[in-house]
Design an enzyme around this catalytic site. Structure first.
Site, PDB file in Angstrom:
ATOM      1  N   ARG A 130       0.852  -1.196   0.000  1.00  0.00           N
ATOM      2  CA  ARG A 130       0.000   0.000   0.000  1.00  0.00           C
ATOM      3  C   ARG A 130       0.887   1.244   0.000  1.00  0.00           C
ATOM      4  O   ARG A 130       1.536   1.544   0.992  1.00  0.00           O
ATOM      5  CB  ARG A 130      -0.889  -0.014   1.247  1.00  0.00           C
ATOM      6  CG  ARG A 130      -2.028   0.997   1.170  1.00  0.00           C
ATOM      7  CD  ARG A 130      -2.671   1.201   2.532  1.00  0.00           C
ATOM      8  NE  ARG A 130      -1.808   1.985   3.374  1.00  0.00           N
ATOM      9  CZ  ARG A 130      -1.676   1.820   4.686  1.00  0.00           C
ATOM     10  NH1 ARG A 130      -2.330   0.899   5.326  1.00  0.00           N
ATOM     11  NH2 ARG A 130      -0.859   2.599   5.379  1.00  0.00           N
ATOM     12  N   HIS A 134      -3.888   4.668   4.604  1.00  0.00           N
ATOM     13  CA  HIS A 134      -5.053   3.771   4.656  1.00  0.00           C
ATOM     14  C   HIS A 134      -6.325   4.542   4.304  1.00  0.00           C
ATOM     15  O   HIS A 134      -7.155   4.076   3.533  1.00  0.00           O
ATOM     16  CB  HIS A 134      -5.169   3.166   6.057  1.00  0.00           C
ATOM     17  CG  HIS A 134      -6.401   2.352   6.264  1.00  0.00           C
ATOM     18  ND1 HIS A 134      -6.536   1.070   5.788  1.00  0.00           N
ATOM     19  CD2 HIS A 134      -7.581   2.650   6.884  1.00  0.00           C
ATOM     20  CE1 HIS A 134      -7.737   0.615   6.103  1.00  0.00           C
ATOM     21  NE2 HIS A 134      -8.383   1.545   6.764  1.00  0.00           N
ATOM     22  N   TYR A 143       4.409   5.417  11.186  1.00  0.00           N
ATOM     23  CA  TYR A 143       4.727   4.013  11.460  1.00  0.00           C
ATOM     24  C   TYR A 143       5.578   3.323  10.392  1.00  0.00           C
ATOM     25  O   TYR A 143       5.854   2.141  10.503  1.00  0.00           O
ATOM     26  CB  TYR A 143       3.438   3.202  11.704  1.00  0.00           C
ATOM     27  CG  TYR A 143       2.396   3.311  10.605  1.00  0.00           C
ATOM     28  CD1 TYR A 143       2.477   2.506   9.470  1.00  0.00           C
ATOM     29  CD2 TYR A 143       1.344   4.218  10.704  1.00  0.00           C
ATOM     30  CE1 TYR A 143       1.522   2.605   8.467  1.00  0.00           C
ATOM     31  CE2 TYR A 143       0.395   4.327   9.710  1.00  0.00           C
ATOM     32  CZ  TYR A 143       0.479   3.516   8.588  1.00  0.00           C
ATOM     33  OH  TYR A 143      -0.456   3.612   7.596  1.00  0.00           O
TER      34      TYR A 143
END
Ligand code: TPP
Length: 229
Positions: A130, A134, A143
């Site tokens: 990805r 999100h 992160y």
């Protein structure tokens, strides 16, 4: 199926659809897509276990994009691959380069043919990444590092497919511009159409679990209506 927001709850639904088709002697195959995060849900286990026992024509397609929001794949499961989980349920699991369109089509076709000829379920793990956040509420810089993203960049399926089509003489700047404009128009129209749909009424939440509403659901719907009146 109605849209379901909880992660993974659509896997047992897909098994139910496939099982019903099998009992009716239909050739339907149910294909269900989910993320690596969904494999930690109980629904995943229940669905795959049932599909294995009853040999339902279900394709479980896990889009392993390495993250469930901020949770990396390494914290999702101690299994080396997601595909190998199928072994425990008694059917085939296959890992595929999820950024290779043709490989994905090939394994999916094979799994559909197997299911249609009575061979039961398949778990496919499409390995991908990805690139973006999100959702708009997510900040991936919290992160993961740029260094983690870098090796995936040349593997971007859009870049690879464009190169392939160019080499075959099927793609050029003109085609790209025309198709981009056409796609933009389609998207704009879809937004207009979606925004024209009226918001769902409160009765909608009672409608989709049973073909016919059960007496307690009817009673609850009546109560809700009386409180809204
Ligand atoms: C049962 C449940 N728990 C938590 C959430 C909040 N949530 C939405 S998406 C998501 C992560 C899903 O990750 P994954 O299954 O890997 O799918 P991806 O979005 O990466 O494709 C979470 C935890 C939810 N929708 N449902």
């Amino acid at each position: 199926m109605p849209v379901a927001i909880p992660v993974g709850t659509h896997l047992p639904h897909a098994v139910g659809v496939a099982w019903a088709a099998k009992l009716k002697g239909e050739k339907t195959v149910a294909v269900v897509y989910f993320g690596d995060g969904a494999t930690s849900k109980g629904d995943f286990h229940e669905a795959l276990n049932f599909a294995g026992v009853f040999k339902t024509p279900t394709i479980f397609f896990c889009q392993n994009n390495q993250f469930a929001i901020s949770v990396p794949r390494s914290l999702q499961t101690a299994s080396k691959t997601i595909a190998q989980k199928a072994i425990a349920y008694g059917f085939d699991g296959i890992q595929v380069d999820g950024n290779d369109l043709f490989a994905v089509i090939a394994v999916t076709k094979e799994a559909v043919e197997k299911a249609r000829s009575g061979g039961g379920a398949t778990l496919i793990e499409g390995v991908t990444f990805r690139f973006g956040p999100h959702t708009t509420a997510d900040d991936p810089t919290k992160y993961r590092t740029e260094a983690e993203i870098e090796p995936w960049k040349p593997l971007d399926p859009m870049i690879r497919l464009r190169l392939y089509l160019k080499e075959k003489g099927l793609w050029n700047e003109e085609v790209e511009q025309r198709m981009t404009e056409e796609a933009q128009k389609e998207i704009d129209q879809a937004v207009v159409d979606a925004e024209a749909v009226p918001p769902p009424g409160p009765a909608e939440i009672f409608k989709y679990v049973f073909e016919e509403m059960t007496p307690p659901l009817k009673e609850q719907l009546g109560y809700l209506k009386s409180t809204l009146a």
